[in-house]
Write an enzyme that holds these catalytic residues in place. Structure first.
Site, PDB file in Angstrom:
ATOM      1  N   CYS A   1     -91.982 -17.415 -97.772  1.00 13.62           N
ATOM      2  CA  CYS A   1     -91.344 -16.147 -97.384  1.00 13.62           C
ATOM      3  C   CYS A   1     -90.145 -16.428 -96.497  1.00 13.62           C
ATOM      4  O   CYS A   1     -89.258 -15.586 -96.364  1.00 13.62           O
ATOM      5  CB  CYS A   1     -92.282 -15.209 -96.633  1.00 13.62           C
ATOM      6  SG  CYS A   1     -93.962 -15.756 -96.469  1.00 13.62           S
TER       7      CYS A   1
ATOM      8  N   GLU B   1     -95.527  -7.211 -96.157  1.00 16.29           N
ATOM      9  CA  GLU B   1     -94.479  -8.210 -95.976  1.00 16.29           C
ATOM     10  C   GLU B   1     -93.920  -8.422 -97.366  1.00 16.29           C
ATOM     11  O   GLU B   1     -94.612  -8.903 -98.259  1.00 16.29           O
ATOM     12  CB  GLU B   1     -95.074  -9.500 -95.408  1.00 16.29           C
ATOM     13  CG  GLU B   1     -94.004 -10.500 -95.051  1.00 16.29           C
ATOM     14  CD  GLU B   1     -94.566 -11.895 -94.923  1.00 16.29           C
ATOM     15  OE1 GLU B   1     -95.590 -12.074 -94.237  1.00 16.29           O
ATOM     16  OE2 GLU B   1     -93.995 -12.795 -95.548  1.00 16.29           O
TER      17      GLU B   1
END
Lengths: 527, 527
Positions: free
Chosen positions: A296, A259
């Site tokens: 994020c 990620e």
């Protein structure tokens, strides 16, 4: 001065010939504090990998309830140590003790561990499929080796390599864990490792089912994700590091889940801008500065269409940004990278339209900032304009009209999330229908009228998305049981004698609760 | 002489500036026959990719029933053209018309297309997950661009890039297909493309939803799997080609599913060898020579323990191999690669213990062969000993004892399948329990007392396995609906207004038949 011990094969032991040491640094003072933590050599981690491979074989022989017991005991021990954990995590990351660490992140972490425990017990995650006529039966099973988890810098508990989402998912799926703690919170990781180690003993997991080192060098990481005995890896962090690890793992044919970065576009349609510009501006400001913007899913790019509503929105947002005090970032490198990203955006033609109050200080202070560019300028260099600024920074793109807005959306890279704000009634429906198909292709999670920073731990969550947000669009890092499937192999039993089948594939449902797909029907019944 | 036309954007049209041409070759005579087929330039395929990307956007607006209609109409048209298809496929591949092409492969192909149609209609493949409390809903959706399918040489219908398993799965999941036919059966692919094109028109699919070129050069392939508008690729073929394509796609962050090579180990335990050595030898011989051994699941490596049973088994198998006539292989390159692989194995110390009858001929004839090596010799260079010999060749490894057999199994690379034969009663149970955990880790499908060449199109099938058999252990290329998930992205709708949700995520079950996971319960009910 002795170094802090690593956790290998069930023992806290001094690091063997570490290649370096480091200390935690206070983001508030910029000063190091506490013990010396070792940077492990490849050889040391290789020992842990070998021990993890043996633990994988042992785990295969144990019922999944043992993993569930471990996860629950571990959650309880984390709660028992909550005060100490919050204290050290606060000192190491600068994140507020309350509500963030104590009331939000720690309960999220323990809840996630308990959900993973329930998934391991209930077993529906295995996606058991039985074809009675052909006598073919299949399910997802553990990979057969240790999973290497790289923790990120921004969540000392909830994404910690030793207690976070990847940890919980990979362990619940039956894999030993080899955790690489993040160097920005080694003391927190040390406390978590103590709790995990106690939970391993109390639950009866193999000693090497949970191992941890504090740090290793980049080259060691590249070798480890390609290690013949490592089953898979999970990485959450920067794009450059993620791409290097992905390339090394891909070459070796090893699954890796990365990620890497995400600007999380927020599209505000004209009707919404006209209807509630201040409320949306406040939403943006709060979402963007939450946790010093170190999420994020921070809304990094806001796309709107010129007009009076847009003007009000921009002014409201700018005034909020101007009034705010500087944020404390978790580390010096985060500060430096953020400052460089903002410089890059400005160099590419973005304008700074608001900046938080200046404040000098010894720590890792950064004044939240709002940047701006026209749709036309964005479209002249769309990739440069999507440089991720990890921290309390958002970037407004104002299009001339809806066509230009659509062009901007079409030029987006993959992100974890995308939001569309529209008017309460149906005035924005046509625009929505024009924008949504374009945005949807670029994101893993689509939101309406909401900023993306809340990531519920729900079975329906997708914390994933198209490259380069992650490495594969079919997997999620949050959301149990789906997140377990990243760390499992599909295995099929074709004409295997009944008593030799795993319990999940035998005629009798092993716990009466597990859902199984039998001849096209999802059922909990015995066969 | 005009070239055969490619199928781009709904039209059969002459190839634009092809970079070369070729003709089909009869495996029986070794002589070329029929028309000239173009090798497309990158630019031509690039045009098709762009058309495919537009078709992907159009497909999003159409209900899945259109895809199902297409697949069913296509299956019907294939049946209508069965005689012509079987005729040309036989001429191009040398595979027998009956039973193989007409009675086995063609019905398998149409059945698979119809199963994919039913999956598209029924929609359970989407794995819809709804969390009503959080109002978060997710499902698998089409990727949003064309899927590039590379067909293999060994199944002119059932794995053809234009009618096979990858085609059916990717299209049923809602993706346009760009098929690269295999150069060994261009005429078959041309006939299939005509049927597909008619089915596209009759079903109302976008014209560019199904496109085909006959061939392109390796470099073009490397660029295409990394093409920004290609959503994903699927490749079935040799390991060197698969690894090159995988590397190119991985670097670009593009999903690619590669099925590359597999020796499909068969372990015969001592009790089974003692009980029924001749029957197992016959099973091996038949499975190994079926389709001239040109199956991804051909039993290429047989592992047994020394003893009287083993001697009888080896003698029986050898005598069957000695009596058989040469096989006709599908192409010259297959013949050359097979001959080289056997030479390599012999060079590494394998012995030839039986070989089919010699026969000179103009075609691609190969005498089936049985090779042998001791367990000790195998263990001295286990990787060399696993060189895939694609064709009617099997390789026996005789271990001194069960410990050595386990060491051999531990040294195996990933395969699609693994079989264990044991005695009818329970005499082999202890040995089974010692061998099975080792073998299971190395294969995607475990069989008992059976050779692996039958690959049922069952929802419970796994035609996949650990690297290097495939590129990811969590996906299957055969078995509907699971095979569709390779060509889908997980998408989440978080707080999206109800009328904007895809039908599959709305409260009402869109067809009353689709299974959905609602708050932890699999159900077909409305919400």
């Amino acid at each position: 001065m002795p170094f802090e011990s690593v956790l290998i094969e069930g023992c806290f032991r001094p690091s063997l010939a570490p290649v370096g040491t480091y200390r935690a640094v206070s983001p508030v003072t910029g000063e190091p504090f506490g013990g010396e933590f070792p940077v492990s050599s490849f050889d040391e981690v290789d020992l842990a990998v070998r021990a993890g491979a043996r633990a994988a074989a042992q785990l295969r022989e144990l019922p999944p309830d043992i993993r569930a017991d471990f996860l629950e005991i571990f959650a309880g021990l984390i709660e028992r140590s909550a005060a100490d954990l919050v204290d050290i995590a606060h000192r190491e990351t600068g994140l507020p003790k309350e509500p963030r660490l104590l009331k939000v992140e720690l309960p999220r972490t323990t809840a996630q561990l308990r959900m993973a425990a329930e998934a391991a017990r209930e077993r529906t995650w295995c996606r058991t499929t039985i074809d009675t006529k052909a006598n073919i039966r299949s399910m997802f099973e553990p990979l057969g080796g240790p999973v290497l988890v790289f923790g990120p810098n921004n969540f000392p508990f909830a994404f910690n390599a030793l207690s976070g989402g990847d940890f919980a998912a990979a362990l619940a799926a039956g894999n030993p864990i080899l955790a690489k703690a993040h160097p920005l919170h080694p003391g927190t990781s040390r406390l978590l490792a103590e709790a995990a180690s106690e939970a391993v003993s109390r639950s009866g997991l193999p000693a090497a089912a949970v191992q941890m080192v504090y740090h290793f060098e980049d080259d060691a990481g590249l070798r480890l994700v390609a290690h013949p005995l490592v089953a898979a890896s999970a990485f959450t962090g920067s794009r450059p590091a993620g791409l290097r690890l992905k390339e090394a793992a891909d070459r070796a044919g090893k699954p890796i889940y990365v990620e890497m970065s995400s600007v999380n576009p927020v599209v505000i349609l004209p009707g919404a801008l006209e209807e509630r510009p201040e409320a949306i501006a406040r939403g943006l400001f709060e979402s963007c500065t939450l946790g010093a913007g170190q999420f994020c899913t921070k809304p990094g790019l806001v796309i709107l269409v010129k007009g009076p509503g847009a003007d009000t929105f921009v002014e409201s947002a700018a005034s909020l940004f101007r009034e705010v005090n500087p944020s404390v970032l978790v580390g010096r490198k985060v500060l430096e990278t953020l400052a460089r990203s903002v410089e890059e955006l400005l160099g590419h033609g973005a304008e700074l339209i608001a900046k938080g109050k200046p404040q000098d200080g010894p720590g890792f202070l950064f004044a939240p900032a709002l940047l701006y560019v026209s749709g036309g300028a964005f479209l002249r260099s769309p990739l440069n304009m999507q440089t991720e600024a990890f921290g309390p920074v958002s970037f407004l793109v104002t299009a001339e009209n809806l066509d230009e807005l659509r062009a901007v959306v079409s030029g987006l890279e993959g992100s974890l999330t995308g939001s569309i704000y529209s008017r309460s009634g149906d005035e924005d429906e046509t625009a929505y229908r024009e924008v949504e198909p374009l945005l949807k292709q670029k994101v893993g999670r689509l939101l309406n009228d909401r900023m993306p920073t809340g990531v519920a731990v729900s079975p329906a969550m997708n914390h994933g998305g198209p490259y380069p947000a992650t490495g594969h669009p079919g997997f999620t890092a949050v959301g149990i049981p789906a997140s377990l499937l990243r760390f499992a192999a599909l295995r099929c039993y074709d004409g295997v004698r009944p008593h030799r089948l795993p319990p999940e594939l035998q005629n009798r449902n092993p716990n009466g609760r597990m859902w199984r797909l039998i001849d096209g029907e999802w059922t909990r019944r015995d066969l």
